[in-house]
Motif scaffolding. Sequence first.
Motif, PDB file in Angstrom:
ATOM      1  N   CYS A 101       0.819  -1.210   0.000  1.00 37.66           N
ATOM      2  CA  CYS A 101       0.000   0.000   0.000  1.00 37.66           C
ATOM      3  C   CYS A 101       0.858   1.268   0.000  1.00 37.66           C
ATOM      4  CB  CYS A 101      -0.929   0.016   1.210  1.00 37.66           C
ATOM      5  SG  CYS A 101      -2.062  -1.359   1.186  1.00 37.66           S
ATOM      6  N   TYR A 102       1.969   1.273   0.744  1.00 37.53           N
ATOM      7  CA  TYR A 102       2.759   2.513   0.695  1.00 37.53           C
ATOM      8  C   TYR A 102       3.870   2.444  -0.353  1.00 37.53           C
ATOM      9  CZ  TYR A 102       6.265   0.321   3.825  1.00 37.53           C
ATOM     10  OH  TYR A 102       7.206  -0.511   4.379  1.00 37.53           O
ATOM     11  N   TYR A 103       4.291   1.208  -0.688  1.00 34.03           N
ATOM     12  CA  TYR A 103       5.323   1.049  -1.725  1.00 34.03           C
ATOM     13  C   TYR A 103       4.798   1.567  -3.067  1.00 34.03           C
ATOM     14  CZ  TYR A 103       9.451  -1.493  -3.551  1.00 34.03           C
ATOM     15  OH  TYR A 103      10.652  -1.839  -4.111  1.00 34.03           O
ATOM     16  N   MET A 104       3.502   1.321  -3.312  1.00 34.14           N
ATOM     17  CA  MET A 104       2.891   1.793  -4.558  1.00 34.14           C
ATOM     18  C   MET A 104       2.946   3.314  -4.642  1.00 34.14           C
ATOM     19  SD  MET A 104       1.636  -0.331  -6.776  1.00 34.14           S
ATOM     20  CE  MET A 104       1.004  -1.979  -6.966  1.00 34.14           C
ATOM     21  N   VAL A 105       2.806   3.968  -3.483  1.00 39.20           N
ATOM     22  CA  VAL A 105       2.818   5.435  -3.473  1.00 39.20           C
ATOM     23  C   VAL A 105       4.213   5.938  -3.867  1.00 39.20           C
ATOM     24  CG1 VAL A 105       2.540   7.470  -2.002  1.00 39.20           C
ATOM     25  CG2 VAL A 105       0.979   5.544  -1.770  1.00 39.20           C
ATOM     26  N   VAL A 106       5.262   5.319  -3.302  1.00 42.67           N
ATOM     27  CA  VAL A 106       6.616   5.755  -3.662  1.00 42.67           C
ATOM     28  C   VAL A 106       6.889   5.425  -5.131  1.00 42.67           C
ATOM     29  CG1 VAL A 106       9.059   5.669  -3.045  1.00 42.67           C
ATOM     30  CG2 VAL A 106       7.353   5.362  -1.281  1.00 42.67           C
ATOM     31  N   ALA A 107       6.380   4.272  -5.582  1.00 41.22           N
ATOM     32  CA  ALA A 107       6.527   3.923  -7.004  1.00 41.22           C
ATOM     33  C   ALA A 107       5.813   4.977  -7.856  1.00 41.22           C
ATOM     34  CB  ALA A 107       5.951   2.539  -7.272  1.00 41.22           C
ATOM     35  N   GLY A 108       4.682   5.489  -7.347  1.00 43.71           N
ATOM     36  CA  GLY A 108       3.965   6.564  -8.045  1.00 43.71           C
ATOM     37  C   GLY A 108       4.832   7.823  -8.144  1.00 43.71           C
ATOM     38  N   TRP A 109       5.582   8.117  -7.085  1.00 47.27           N
ATOM     39  CA  TRP A 109       6.468   9.296  -7.132  1.00 47.27           C
ATOM     40  C   TRP A 109       7.531   9.110  -8.221  1.00 47.27           C
ATOM     41  CZ3 TRP A 109       8.013   9.540  -1.222  1.00 47.27           C
ATOM     42  CH2 TRP A 109       6.886   9.851  -0.466  1.00 47.27           C
ATOM     43  N   THR A 110       8.109   7.903  -8.287  1.00 47.72           N
ATOM     44  CA  THR A 110       9.170   7.704  -9.287  1.00 47.72           C
ATOM     45  C   THR A 110       8.581   7.869 -10.694  1.00 47.72           C
ATOM     46  OG1 THR A 110       8.902   5.316  -9.493  1.00 47.72           O
ATOM     47  CG2 THR A 110      10.428   6.069  -7.821  1.00 47.72           C
ATOM     48  N   PHE A 111       7.345   7.376 -10.855  1.00 47.03           N
ATOM     49  CA  PHE A 111       6.694   7.506 -12.159  1.00 47.03           C
ATOM     50  C   PHE A 111       6.430   8.988 -12.457  1.00 47.03           C
ATOM     51  CE2 PHE A 111       3.273   7.470 -15.212  1.00 47.03           C
ATOM     52  CZ  PHE A 111       3.656   6.465 -16.083  1.00 47.03           C
ATOM     53  N   GLU A 112       5.983   9.697 -11.449  1.00 48.45           N
ATOM     54  CA  GLU A 112       5.697  11.127 -11.630  1.00 48.45           C
ATOM     55  C   GLU A 112       6.983  11.885 -11.988  1.00 48.45           C
ATOM     56  OE1 GLU A 112       3.605  12.944  -8.401  1.00 48.45           O
ATOM     57  OE2 GLU A 112       3.603  14.914  -9.341  1.00 48.45           O
ATOM     58  N   TYR A 113       8.075  11.532 -11.319  1.00 44.17           N
ATOM     59  CA  TYR A 113       9.345  12.186 -11.618  1.00 44.17           C
ATOM     60  C   TYR A 113       9.800  11.885 -13.039  1.00 44.17           C
ATOM     61  CZ  TYR A 113      10.792  14.592  -7.410  1.00 44.17           C
ATOM     62  OH  TYR A 113      10.900  15.515  -6.403  1.00 44.17           O
ATOM     63  N   MET A 114       9.529  10.648 -13.488  1.00 43.67           N
ATOM     64  CA  MET A 114       9.895  10.310 -14.870  1.00 43.67           C
ATOM     65  C   MET A 114       9.086  11.204 -15.820  1.00 43.67           C
ATOM     66  SD  MET A 114       9.535   6.681 -16.811  1.00 43.67           S
ATOM     67  CE  MET A 114       7.763   6.723 -16.997  1.00 43.67           C
TER      68      MET A 114
END
Length: 455
Positions: A101-114
């Motif tokens: 649940c929180y790992y997905m959020v950090v993965a979302g940040w990396t995607f957003e940064y990309m």
Amino acid sequence: MSSKAQFSTKIGLIAATVGSAVGLGSVWRFPSEVQANGGAAFLLIYIACVFLLGIPVMLAEFSIGRGGGSDAVGSFRNLAPGKKWWFAGALAILTSYLILCYYMVVAGWTFEYMWESITGHLYQPIENVDGYSSQFSVRMQEYISDDINPLIHTFVVIGINLGILLFGVQKGIERISNILMPMLFVLLLAFCFVSLSLPKADEGLKFFLNPDFSAITPSVVIRALGQAFFSLSLGMGVLITYASYFPKDTRLIKTSFTVSSSVIFVAFMMGVIIFPAVTSFGLQDATLKGPTLVFATLPEVFAQLPYSQVWSALFFLFLTVAAITSTISIAEVSIAFMQDRCKMSRKAACLTMLLPLFVLSTACSLAQGSWSDIKLFGMNIFDLLDYLTANIMLPIGSILLCLYVGWFAPKKFLNNELTNYGAITARTFQIVVFIIRFIAPVLIASILISSFLND
Ligand code: PFF
């Protein structure tokens, strides 16, 4: 049924398992742990923890998964029918789900940064902010504390996961790992090359590679141990689930060495990328530390390179790939459970897994924004889930696992699985069992105790 599913090739099996292990733990968390805990000294202890403790515990999980031939609960049930050991599997499933649940959020940040690198928004100057250093920390704060954008990107990453997972073990997980893992290693090497060719790169390398043994304290050892367990995906049912897809002739010891060495290699290379870049641009004294190293310090480095946007987009693509090959493995733990225990179809299992995930990930994402004041036990939900899973549930699950494999598992099962039907020597077998019985539970218990003492 997923218990019948198998990885079809050795390469695919390794790519998927390495993909699970190599994730944000190695590429995002590791450099900040090195920076906070004395540089090279931490690196050395981390490597020792991976080899001395991580590999034996990984073997314990592999044995349960392949020997039990089912999901995390089912494998324990098959091996210890009528006993309560399935509880250890259930705890592992719950832990992995909460991590997701929180790992997905950090993965979302990396995607957003990309994405923000591609559009160039990340590199547009912010008014009233002087200097890059503060600019990127302001940018990071701005991105993360926004309610809508991180949520959208988290949902995009969840959607990508769903797309892969619906295709199943061979056509989804294995096939995508075969494509993404080589890509990840190529990007990693490219960034090492760039970083090492920067001026003053050697100073950063010195910090990363010259151990200062006086920096080693019990808390550094405990943090290194925690990092080793997290980065190897131990104690969360992932390796049990994946091992249930291993063919019988898979050499567990060899596989565990390959996986652990790859994790160390990636973590090491991340140090080689980040620390020279930091010293080369004189950022070692900047306030940008810890978790911001990757999101705020590196963009500053990219900003000073030619083709900033391209490097930046490639780097965050690299982080996103690392994250996705891990999130699919974490999600697979619950999907396998629902397929095997609840007899659901793969599609139904994937969709059922999604609903609570949407809710909890939304809460974790908003916890960085407008819900940051909503606290339970003094923490917002993101931090609470992180604390609960990494400091409490994960150690308890790993101790139960070691106790079962070391003391209670049928001897024949252990012998067959761990020696891979006689493929390793009796001496190696004895060492592994000794660590699983005595050393691992005690050291893992130390993480648990220290996390209580620190409060
Ligand atoms: N090992 C992964 C990483 O280092 O990012 C994280 C992880 C994977 C944690 C699988 C938990 C898990 F079940």
